[in-house]
Scaffold this active site. Sequence first.
Site, short mmCIF file in Angstrom:
data_model
loop_
_atom_site.label_atom_id
_atom_site.label_comp_id
_atom_site.label_asym_id
_atom_site.label_seq_id
_atom_site.Cartn_x
_atom_site.Cartn_y
_atom_site.Cartn_z
N ARG A 89 -7.58 -6.21 -9.36
CA ARG A 89 -9.22 -8.04 -9.63
C ARG A 89 -10.69 -7.79 -9.98
O ARG A 89 -10.23 -6.92 -9.90
CB ARG A 89 -8.96 -9.18 -8.13
N HIS A 134 -15.72 -3.77 7.54
CA HIS A 134 -14.73 -3.90 5.81
C HIS A 134 -15.13 -4.99 5.31
O HIS A 134 -15.03 -5.49 4.20
CB HIS A 134 -13.72 -4.09 6.50
N GLU A 166 -1.43 8.02 7.73
CA GLU A 166 -1.89 9.08 6.30
C GLU A 166 -2.72 9.81 7.86
O GLU A 166 -3.38 9.02 8.81
CB GLU A 166 -3.41 7.94 5.85
N LYS A 211 0.79 -0.95 0.00
CA LYS A 211 0.17 0.04 -0.51
C LYS A 211 0.58 1.55 -0.42
O LYS A 211 0.32 2.38 -0.79
CB LYS A 211 -1.34 0.01 1.64
C1 MV4 Z 1 -8.51 5.01 6.05
C2 MV4 Z 1 -10.11 6.04 6.89
C3 MV4 Z 1 -9.98 7.19 7.00
N1 MV4 Z 1 -8.98 7.86 7.06
N2 MV4 Z 1 -7.22 6.38 5.85
C4 MV4 Z 1 -10.69 1.05 5.20
C5 MV4 Z 1 -11.17 0.21 4.21
C6 MV4 Z 1 -8.68 -0.01 3.41
N3 MV4 Z 1 -9.36 0.15 2.27
C7 MV4 Z 1 -9.15 1.57 4.04
N4 MV4 Z 1 -9.64 2.27 5.02
C8 MV4 Z 1 -9.69 2.85 5.31
N5 MV4 Z 1 -8.73 4.18 5.66
C9 MV4 Z 1 -7.77 7.16 6.02
N6 MV4 Z 1 -6.65 8.12 6.22
C10 MV4 Z 1 -10.65 5.15 6.90
C11 MV4 Z 1 -11.11 3.51 6.69
C12 MV4 Z 1 -12.24 3.51 6.85
C13 MV4 Z 1 -13.09 2.73 5.66
C14 MV4 Z 1 -12.85 3.06 4.32
C15 MV4 Z 1 -13.63 2.51 3.50
C16 MV4 Z 1 -14.80 1.67 4.02
C17 MV4 Z 1 -15.20 1.96 5.30
C18 MV4 Z 1 -14.25 1.75 6.56
C19 MV4 Z 1 -14.78 1.53 7.65
C20 MV4 Z 1 -13.71 1.81 8.37
C21 MV4 Z 1 -12.21 2.69 7.97
#
Ligand code: MV4
Length: 510
Positions: A300, A243, A208, A125
């Site tokens: 994918r 998630h 981040e 990532k």
């Molecule tokens: C984040 C975030 C807030 N700020 N990054 C969750 C899945 C992964 N792809 C990254 N995720 C997140 N990254 C920053 N900088 C909040 C999440 C996140 C989230 C993102 C998409 C869908 C559901 C989520 C549930 C909790 C946290």
Amino acid sequence: MNSSEQSQTSIKKVLIANRGEIAVRIIRACRDLGIKTVAVYSDADRASLHVRYADEAVHIGPPPPRESYLVGEKIIEAARKSGADAIHPGYGFLSEREWFAQAVADEGIIFIGPPPSAIATMGDKQSAREAVKKYGVPVVPGTEPGMRDDEILAAAQEIGFPVMVKAAAGGGGKGMRGVYSAEELPDALAMARREAEGAFGDGTVYLEKMIIGARHIEFQVLADMHGNTIHLGERECSIQRRHQKLVEESPSPFMDSDLRRRMGEAAVLAAQSVGYVNAGTIEYLVDKDKNFYFMEMNTRLQVEHPVTELVTGIDLVKEQVRIARGRRMGPTESLTEPKGWAMECRINAEDPYNNFLPSVGQITTLNVPSGPGVRVDSGVYAGYSITPYYDSMIAKLICWGDDRPEAILRMRSALEEFTIMGVKHNVPFHQNLLNSFTFIAGRLDTKFVEERFSMTTYENDPDEGELETAAIAATLYAHRQRQLAGQVVGRNERDTSNWKWLSRWERVHR
Ligand code: MV4
């Protein structure tokens, strides 16, 4: 011969390195293309639909994935023995393992997916962040690779708390935690590194800025071997729990044409930054001010690909195979405006009344909805036994309508038709969700299911009377207008779905 014909590779037989609904989906695309199919199956899947529907099937071991669907050598061996010239990995299992894509290629077999190098860069990532950043794609402010702890701390102060500590080898929410002050940071870093080392064998972590109250919106991209890369619009995936996505739709209620164009262009650049070929997905976080940030790329085909298919008319799996054959992909332009509205409910064998506990056992009765605008992708049938070995998704119910109200109404009626007996399932969850004003109003966010949704009360929605009333009125009004215009056949005053809304509205506002 023209140049595009010269570069074509023949694919006559595809081995599907997967199971369940996605294996069935891929078999259907191959049939359309006149390509033979080979299924692989574990002991637990002898009676599965993908085994019945494929032209051939090869047994690859015991039920645990580590001894069957995750064993690359067994799958490549099955491909060699059956004379398959290509392997489609589906999603999950081996679909995003660089070593597998490479091993397949080394055998002279076509991997229906991206180049191993693109899987590797996007799989880390932090290297993904760096790669797309170079192409001008916005990323969340964060730390850079190779920083010492004092530099990380200084960067965190600069960025401002709260921040997220993320594992470079993580993704999809794994190995992620929030840090709310400088004092917590050293311990949080140490803990995150230990966990990442244990979970992924790679302790690299980065920071981040935490984007609060963000939506999860992803863009579908397609790239062929001839330098053509396009996007096919967005999918809104904010309705999820731990998630695990539960409902996806396209377009996003949050989207406008200008934002779609800018996010789409950035998605194309992100794909190009790693020399991407085949189908992929760019995940973004979008804040309430419509700032968007690249989060991850999924290299994918995704579970929720059908909603994009329904609003674009493009068969993504067929495009994947065409691209792998070296052809120019069918569509030549990025999507500017989606056609209508599509929504997907993941039907899981999980008990929504008991903390979504997975349920196993035999499906005794199965009544699958159908009708205009209704699609069901499923790997189960009446008499099929759900085992504890694999994920609990048993079907995807995808509904299309001219607009969001019609998609919702069709989904409600399809959920009503769906009968699954013998195992607990989450159809009641979806019915409840589609009754929620917050959902109907399109005010989706990633915390809704976990923090504000309940199966047993009518208190899912904050009391913002006018907004709720307006949302429901707009939905019913749009539908009524279509009825009056004669665009909807067979709906009338006794339409039960409208009825339920009205009676629910009466309950809440009595
Ligand atoms: C984040 C975030 C807030 N700020 N990054 C969750 C899945 C992964 N792809 C990254 N995720 C997140 N990254 C920053 N900088 C909040 C999440 C996140 C989230 C993102 C998409 C869908 C559901 C989520 C549930 C909790 C946290």
